[in-house]
Design an enzyme around this catalytic site. Structure first.
Site: not given
Lengths: 308, 309
Positions: A10, A15, A39, A123, A164-165, A237-238
């Site tokens: 996303d 990402d 996102n 992700t 979040f995800n 993160h991703d």
């Protein structure tokens, strides 16, 4: 032999960097990029995926998936990623084609055709992957691993209990974690150690080529929000999911049984890891807990430097 | 020096027993009463154990019997840890005294007698304290502070997310956490960070008397490994909360917003610590996150060695 990967995302700043890393890696063969809302809205994340890939000169099967979570309304994160979902660098519009099929059908077809196992990378929210596994369970046997950015053993970033995800689509996450397919989870435990500093960003910018400069500009924007959260550096993160597939030796992990909270008032979307073994369930998840930050940054630099 | 008025609410329980023995050697406190609650074992056992432990220690403190079951849920016990009676293999003479019948009334009166001064140490399920606050919502603002053994930030023990004392009565815990009383949470993050190892327990006392042999018996009985990543040791959860009240420097922590989950089917009883400060809600709980193990052990030993006379 290259690991075959379907990359569901996303984009999203992190990402985008993860995508660039994945396509640059000689270890990975990206069969398709499938997009979900997260996102930002699906229209924006799809556009962002196309623009990033076009900008980097990558051609790939691209498909659009679900525009909202399975059972909930979409929550987006403009405070993190800006109105476009990819604020910062100026990226031209892309005319890359998008497949007519739904992302879930693209995944199904690739898995049906596969003669060797495929790894799913996700992700963003797990909506597409969850829908795939619930709709076409026969494809499970073709999937060797689902590597996700999401969740957290300790603490959350969207609520105190949830990342979040997973928070965006906890029911989809529940399907994935109960699918019987092994999961590699890059949650906040590791991604908050996958820190990129201002100096690292300058190191990438100084490569002085089109794609690295764009990555530095993504990092510039991504740092703004994290500064307001009190971070000196930016947790990337991703890309940790991709780093894990390329070189797991730089990441510390533990095997846990992980369940997803779908009905908590304060813990909705929590990835509940059975650290003490009180559930007596076999581990379903390789939980990433720490990363060699220097090697992680070196990997990013090396991979983005392969683009002209 | 003015003594600090204290109510000790507990469910003895082997680690509660050590906390009681340490409390009896703490002249810093005016121990107004011991109030009992069902938790580790049933209320008959926890009340009788409290009475027996007072008599072993030779102290004359009122014991008041409290709730026999959680506010809304069925009672759950931890007799796999504490044994059928709550004191594992320890056998003590039947108590000669009776417990007062109503812990809630005793706690309420203590608050009214010591407005803004009373401290509460609660090391079992929080049923009694919640009932006090439900009966009279003006009382929380008269309580100086509550220190609990319970909860945890990183993990639970009864379930992956929930610690026993909170899981047993999450609704009561929620009432107490939301009451507005300064709350100090001594949870599993620190209570499982260090225990007394068998080698340390072996030569714990150099004098043998009724109290030291009783304490020694309990400590030996407590050696236990909860989860494969923890070493076999006596984890004296409840005593650590008392020792923290006596010397806050044994623990490191900070104030956080903490919510109490009561609805989730898998996370009920979780103390949800807003570690990354994402809610901007008021910081209602001091959460213990780090332990000075050497100091904790030294302080515990110093207290318990006061029985060597």
């Amino acid at each position: 032999m290259k690991r075959k990967v379907i990359f569901d995302c996303d984009p999203g700043h992190d990402d985008a960097i993860a995508l660039l890393m994945a396509f640059a890696s000689t270890r990975l063969d990206i069969l398709a990029v499938t997009v979900t809302g997260g996102n930002q809205t699906l229209a924006k994340t799809l556009n962002n995926a196309k623009r990033v890939l076009s900008f980097a000169g990558v051609e790939c099967l691209i498909a659009a998936g679900c525009d909202k979570p399975l059972f909930r309304e979409l929550e987006v994160a403009p405070e993190v990623h800006g109105d476009s979902g990819l604020d910062g660098p100026v990226l031209p519009e892309s005319n890359l084609p998008v497949d007519d099929r739904h992302a879930v059908e693209v995944m199904r077809d690739l898995l049906d055709q596969a003669t060797e196992p495929i790894t799913l990378v996700a992700t963003g929210p797990l909506t597409n992957v969850g829908l795939l596994l619930s709709t076409y369970p026969h494809v499970k046997s073709k999937i060797d691993l689902i590597a996700i950015m999401g969740g957290s053993v300790v603490g959350g970033n969207w609520t105190p209990g949830a990342e979040f995800n997973i928070m965006v689509d906890p029911e989809a996450a529940h399907i994935v974690f109960h699918s019987g397919i092994h999961i590699a989870m890059a949650g906040l435990d590791v991604t908050h150690r996958a820190m990129v500093t201002k100096q690292d960003t300058e190191r990438i910018r100084s490569l002085n080529k089109k794609v690295p400069v764009m990555v530095a500009e993504l990092l510039d924007f991504f740092a703004l929000f994290h500064h307001t959260m009190g971070f000196d550096a930016t947790p990337l993160h991703d890309p940790v999911t991709i780093a894990y597939l390329i070189d797991p030796s730089i990441i510390t992990t533990k095997e846990y049984y992980v369940d997803i909270d779908v009905d908590g008032e304060f813990t909705l979307g929590a990835t509940v890891a059975d650290q003490l073994g009180s559930m007596n369930q076999p581990a379903n998840t390789t939980v990433m807990l720490d990363i060699d930050r220097e090697k992680f940054v070196d990997m990013i630099v090396d991979l983005v430097n392969t683009y002209e | 020096m003015n003594k600090r008025p204290l109510i000790l609410d507990c469910d003895p329980g082997i680690d509660d027993a050590i906390a009681l023995f340490a409390a009896f050697q703490s002249p810093e406190f005016d121990l107004i009463a011991i109030t009992t609650v069902a938790g580790n074992v049933g209320i008959e056992h926890t009340t009788r154990n409290a009475l027996q432990l007072c008599e072993v220690a030779g102290v004359d403190v009122p014991v008041a019997r409290g709730a026999s079951q959680p506010l809304f849920r069925q009672a759950v016990f931890a007799d796999h840890v504490h044994g059928k009676t709550g004191l594992r293999t320890l056998v003590l003479p039947a108590p000669t005294k009776q417990a007062l019948p109503n812990a809630v009334e005793v706690i309420r009166q203590a608050i009214l007698d010591h407005p803004h001064e009373l401290e509460i140490l609660a090391v079992g399920p929080l049923t009694n304290i919640a009932q006090v606050f439900l009966l009279d919502p003006t009382l929380p603002k008269l309580v100086k502070s509550i220190t609990i053994m319970g909860g945890g930030h990183q993990h639970g023990n009864m379930t992956p997310a929930g610690e026993f004392n909170i899981v047993v009565d999450p609704e009561a815990a929620r009432i107490v956490f939301e009451a507005g009383v300064p709350l100090h949470m001594v949870g599993l993050d620190v209570t499982m960070a260090e225990g007394l190892f068998p080698s340390e327990i072996d030569q714990y006392f150099s004098v043998s008397n009724l109290q030291t042999t009783t304490i020694h018996h309990i400590l030996k009985d407590m050696v236990y490994a909860e989860g494969k990543q923890f070493k076999e040791a006596a984890y004296i959860h409840d005593a650590m909360a008392l020792l923290y009240m006596l010397d806050p420097s044994i623990l490191q922590g900070d104030w956080y917003h903490v919510d109490l989950e009561t609805k989730s089917s898998i996370s009920y009883g979780k103390t949800v610590v807003d570690y990354y400060h994402v809610t901007k809600k008021p910081k209602n709980v001091w959460v213990a996150l780090g332990l000075d193990a050497a100091k904790y052990k030294a302080n515990l030993k110093e207290r318990l060695h006061r029985y060597q006379k």
